[in-house]
Design an enzyme around this catalytic site. Structure first.
Site, PDB file in Angstrom:
ATOM      1  N   ARG A 102      -1.576   3.329  -1.953  1.00 19.51           N
ATOM      2  CA  ARG A 102      -2.333   2.319  -1.197  1.00 19.51           C
ATOM      3  C   ARG A 102      -3.687   2.946  -0.885  1.00 19.51           C
ATOM      4  O   ARG A 102      -3.765   3.947  -0.177  1.00 19.51           O
ATOM      5  CB  ARG A 102      -1.600   1.938   0.085  1.00 19.51           C
ATOM      6  CG  ARG A 102      -2.457   1.105   1.009  1.00 19.51           C
ATOM      7  CD  ARG A 102      -1.683   0.474   2.138  1.00 19.51           C
ATOM      8  NE  ARG A 102      -0.929  -0.669   1.668  1.00 19.51           N
ATOM      9  CZ  ARG A 102      -0.410  -1.608   2.463  1.00 19.51           C
ATOM     10  NH1 ARG A 102      -0.568  -1.534   3.770  1.00 19.51           N
ATOM     11  NH2 ARG A 102       0.275  -2.615   1.952  1.00 19.51           N
ATOM     12  N   HIS A 129      -3.172  -6.925  -4.339  1.00 17.58           N
ATOM     13  CA  HIS A 129      -1.895  -6.541  -3.700  1.00 17.58           C
ATOM     14  C   HIS A 129      -0.758  -7.113  -4.560  1.00 17.58           C
ATOM     15  O   HIS A 129      -0.041  -8.016  -4.134  1.00 17.58           O
ATOM     16  CB  HIS A 129      -1.861  -7.088  -2.268  1.00 17.58           C
ATOM     17  CG  HIS A 129      -0.810  -6.465  -1.406  1.00 17.58           C
ATOM     18  ND1 HIS A 129      -0.023  -5.418  -1.820  1.00 17.58           N
ATOM     19  CD2 HIS A 129      -0.417  -6.750  -0.126  1.00 17.58           C
ATOM     20  CE1 HIS A 129       0.799  -5.091  -0.849  1.00 17.58           C
ATOM     21  NE2 HIS A 129       0.591  -5.877   0.180  1.00 17.58           N
ATOM     22  N   GLN A 132       3.100  -7.503  -3.481  1.00 18.48           N
ATOM     23  CA  GLN A 132       3.342  -8.564  -2.492  1.00 18.48           C
ATOM     24  C   GLN A 132       3.603  -9.898  -3.188  1.00 18.48           C
ATOM     25  O   GLN A 132       4.465 -10.678  -2.776  1.00 18.48           O
ATOM     26  CB  GLN A 132       2.114  -8.682  -1.572  1.00 18.48           C
ATOM     27  CG  GLN A 132       2.219  -9.801  -0.560  1.00 18.48           C
ATOM     28  CD  GLN A 132       3.235  -9.534   0.529  1.00 18.48           C
ATOM     29  OE1 GLN A 132       3.194  -8.492   1.156  1.00 18.48           O
ATOM     30  NE2 GLN A 132       4.150 -10.472   0.766  1.00 18.48           N
ATOM     31  N   ASP A 223      -3.880 -15.301   4.993  1.00 20.04           N
ATOM     32  CA  ASP A 223      -3.846 -13.855   5.236  1.00 20.04           C
ATOM     33  C   ASP A 223      -4.856 -13.572   6.340  1.00 20.04           C
ATOM     34  O   ASP A 223      -5.695 -14.431   6.668  1.00 20.04           O
ATOM     35  CB  ASP A 223      -4.200 -13.109   3.934  1.00 20.04           C
ATOM     36  CG  ASP A 223      -4.116 -11.595   4.069  1.00 20.04           C
ATOM     37  OD1 ASP A 223      -3.413 -11.109   4.985  1.00 20.04           O
ATOM     38  OD2 ASP A 223      -4.739 -10.887   3.252  1.00 20.04           O
ATOM     39  N   CYS A 263       1.755 -12.729   4.019  1.00 21.61           N
ATOM     40  CA  CYS A 263       2.199 -11.381   3.632  1.00 21.61           C
ATOM     41  C   CYS A 263       2.501 -10.511   4.844  1.00 21.61           C
ATOM     42  O   CYS A 263       3.249  -9.550   4.737  1.00 21.61           O
ATOM     43  CB  CYS A 263       1.155 -10.718   2.731  1.00 21.61           C
ATOM     44  SG  CYS A 263      -0.431 -10.418   3.545  1.00 21.61           S
ATOM     45  N   ARG A 291      10.167  -7.968  -0.295  1.00 24.38           N
ATOM     46  CA  ARG A 291       9.388  -6.800  -0.717  1.00 24.38           C
ATOM     47  C   ARG A 291      10.330  -5.707  -1.228  1.00 24.38           C
ATOM     48  O   ARG A 291      10.075  -5.051  -2.229  1.00 24.38           O
ATOM     49  CB  ARG A 291       8.559  -6.250   0.458  1.00 24.38           C
ATOM     50  CG  ARG A 291       7.488  -7.190   0.980  1.00 24.38           C
ATOM     51  CD  ARG A 291       6.359  -7.355   0.000  1.00 24.38           C
ATOM     52  NE  ARG A 291       5.770  -6.085  -0.391  1.00 24.38           N
ATOM     53  CZ  ARG A 291       4.850  -5.417   0.290  1.00 24.38           C
ATOM     54  NH1 ARG A 291       4.365  -5.917   1.408  1.00 24.38           N
ATOM     55  NH2 ARG A 291       4.356  -4.267  -0.162  1.00 24.38           N
TER      56      ARG A 291
HETATM   57  N1  NVA Z   1      -5.622  -8.443   3.187  1.00 23.81           N
HETATM   58  C1  NVA Z   1      -4.848  -7.564   4.012  1.00 23.81           C
HETATM   59  C2  NVA Z   1      -3.448  -7.469   3.525  1.00 23.81           C
HETATM   60  C3  NVA Z   1      -2.538  -6.618   4.374  1.00 23.81           C
HETATM   61  C4  NVA Z   1      -1.164  -6.492   3.814  1.00 23.81           C
HETATM   62  C5  NVA Z   1      -5.507  -6.185   4.034  1.00 23.81           C
HETATM   63  O1  NVA Z   1      -5.949  -5.728   2.965  1.00 23.81           O
HETATM   64  O2  NVA Z   1      -5.581  -5.581   5.091  1.00 23.81           O
HETATM   65  N1   CP Z   2       2.214  -7.054   3.602  1.00 26.77           N
HETATM   66  C1   CP Z   2       2.066  -5.736   3.613  1.00 26.77           C
HETATM   67  O1   CP Z   2       1.725  -5.093   2.609  1.00 26.77           O
HETATM   68  O2   CP Z   2       2.369  -5.149   4.816  1.00 26.77           O
HETATM   69  P1   CP Z   2       2.092  -3.653   5.249  1.00 26.77           P
HETATM   70  O3   CP Z   2       0.607  -3.494   5.408  1.00 26.77           O
HETATM   71  O4   CP Z   2       2.817  -3.508   6.555  1.00 26.77           O
HETATM   72  O5   CP Z   2       2.611  -2.710   4.205  1.00 26.77           O
END
Ligand code: NVA
Ligand code: CP
Length: 306
Positions: A102, A129, A132, A223, A263, A291
């Site tokens: 990540r 992502h 997800q 989101d 998500c 997930r």
């Molecule tokens: N768009 C959000 C998704 C979190 C799972 C982010 O990147 O923070």
């Molecule tokens: N939806 C998602 O990826 O959640 P986290 O940021 O908690 O991993």
């Protein structure tokens, strides 16, 4: 050997194969018959951003498959002190069987994958992502929404939007994206997914009108307005996203049996109201659970392609 970096790289069949495997794994797990597909294997998980779901699902998933996962944060690994991705990739590849990352830029992830000699999984970047979306699609199937669905995505043109655009364009369904002016999806991803949509028969449209997007939709999703790394823009974004909350009034424009996906984490009162999030159309915790099953399937699928 394959990586799992974006849905762009997958065919419709690849996505269907992974989803089929995810359902098989889920069913077996519920019966207490989990097959140890990845016995004694190790997943290295690199997190340069926070996580609850991604970390827990990969770590527990790997354990359930007979393997082991290790957690590395950039703060306490040498990545945080500037060790290049390409060196880290070659070091970890000598020890781990698979890597999940990540991070911020998709380019860093792709650089890592270029140098890695084991499969690499995207656990979220600023651009995409993809894991997800596998969970989201599983949840759509479980709630009877896989046959020619109309999906409405309301909100920021971000990593989730781009991943929805790839899923729709690969599988051939209708996706309507409603974002405020200035927060539209990335132009290159638009161009690429619209090209793909011509082949699959998908219909992807963009609007600045949330109501237009949600009208008669089967699935409504949103989101956060402030993704990880955008915290400094919070005050401005809250102003600019006015009118883009998924509340009961907006949700009532969708089909009566529409489902709501998110998500997570969700910010009540901003992108979604408490009533929608906790309401009967919301299937967010089925989605979160999926997930685990979807990512176990991704790891088994990647292992099969080694
Ligand atoms: N768009 C959000 C998704 C979190 C799972 C982010 O990147 O923070
Ligand atoms: N939806 C998602 O990826 O959640 P986290 O940021 O908690 O991993």
């Amino acid at each position: 050997m394959k990586h799992f970096l974006t849905l762009h790289d997958l065919s419709k069949k690849d996505i269907e194969d992974i989803i089929k495997l995810a359902f098989k794994i889920k069913k077996k797990l519920k019966k207490g018959e989990q097959k140890k597909y990845l016995k004694d294997q190790t997943l290295a998980m690199i997190f340069e951003k926070s996580s609850t779901r991604t970390r827990v699902s990969f770590e527990i998933g790997m354990y359930q498959l007979g393997g082991h996962a290790i957690f590395l944060s950039s703060n306490d690994s040498q990545l945080g002190r500037g060790e290049p991705m390409k060196d880290t990739a070659r070091v970890i590849s000598r020890m781990a069987d698979m890597v999940m990352i990540r991070t911020f830029s998709q380019d860093s992830l792709e650089e890592f994958a270029k140098y890695a000699t084991v499969p690499v999984i995207n656990g979220l970047t600023d651009l995409y992502h993809p894991v997800q979306l596998l969970a989201d699609y599983m949840t759509m199937i479980e709630h009877g929404k896989e046959k020619n669905p109309i999906v409405a995505y309301v909100g920021d043109g971000n990593n989730m939007t781009h991943s929805w655009m790839w899923l729709a364009s690969k599988l051939g369904f209708e996706l309507r994206v409603a974002s405020p002016k200035g927060y539209e999806a990335d132009g290159i991803v638009m161009h690429e997914t619209l090209t793909e949509a011509k082949k699959s028969g998908a219909k992807i449209t963009f609007t600045h009108d949330a109501k237009e997007a949600v009208k008669d939709a089967d699935v409504v999703t949103t989101d956060t307005w402030i993704s990880m790394g955008q915290e400094d823009e919070k005050a401005q974004r809250i102003k600019d996203f006015e009118g883009f909350i998924v509340d009961e009034a907006l949700m009532s424009l969708a089909k009566d049996d529409a489902i709501f996906l998110h998500c997570l984490p969700a910010y009540r009162g901003y992108e979604v109201s408490e009533e929608v999030l906790e309401g009967k159309q919301s299937v967010i915790f089925d989605e979160a659970e999926n997930r685990l099953h979807a990512q176990k399937a991704v790891m088994v699928w990647l292992d099969k392609h080694k």
